[in-house]
Design a protein around this motif. Sequence first.
Motif: not given
Length: 272
Positions: A103-109, A118-129
């Motif tokens: 509902q809230h995240c898929a459109a961007c991620h 938005g950036p990929a969330l299926d990797g091990a590294d995020y910009a802010y941890g």
Amino acid sequence: MSMLEEHKHKHPTHDFDGITENRTNRPPAYFSVLFYGLILWGTIFSAYYLLSGWSSDAEFAAKMADHQQQVAEQKPSGPQAAAAAPQMSEEELLNEGKELFAQHCAACHGAAGEGGIGPALDGADYAYGADREAVHLSIAKGREGGMPAFGSQLSATQLEALTGFVLSLQPSGSAAAPAPAAGEPAAEEPAAAAAEGPDAAELYAGNCAACHGADGRGGIGPDLGAGEYKFGKDDAAILESIANGRPGGMPAFGARLSEAQLLSLVEFLKSL
């Protein structure tokens, strides 16, 4: 000699033009005190608000800051919020997080966290941890560069569920998101579920609502209930916008959705 000169105040009481004036009895003392007191009070009152630097905007801002501080103190967040939230099983949290993500995240991620606006969330590294606390903070408070804050839209339980699901998208998974049992689909497969053909409302909720609003009345993106669209409102123009995107932030969904799903979305948008 004029009429006025003939009727000068030569006596305490006299009549003029049908009006009787009596200067013998003065007004009561309290009347004079009240009259001059009001003048004095008005002068002091005006001087205070004109010279003290007070303004209604500053007073409102101070009161609003106090209110927000009180709300923040009463509303637990982070680990405290998780402790205060109603207890749910790990499977229930993961399922709710999956729905919230759509509902809230898929459109961007991306539907599977593969990235988009938005950036990929299926990797091990995020910009802010990529630890639980950092991900929870990113969702609740937002981040610079376009990540909105959802702390005021979601409950503590929902924030915890969404945090757990985002962590489950990482290659190594998350302690809060258990691995699926044998025979169950993996958590990273929302795109496959979408390919089975959800109805237009589900497609809209999963791909468009985050930017255009749950009712299509606009948000980050424009109002889809408007009589005209910037790039045209005929079927071909809407399909082009959805499939290939548009300059200014509209992402392309042609590689993510099937032709049938794209056409279903076109009809849904025309009905708004």
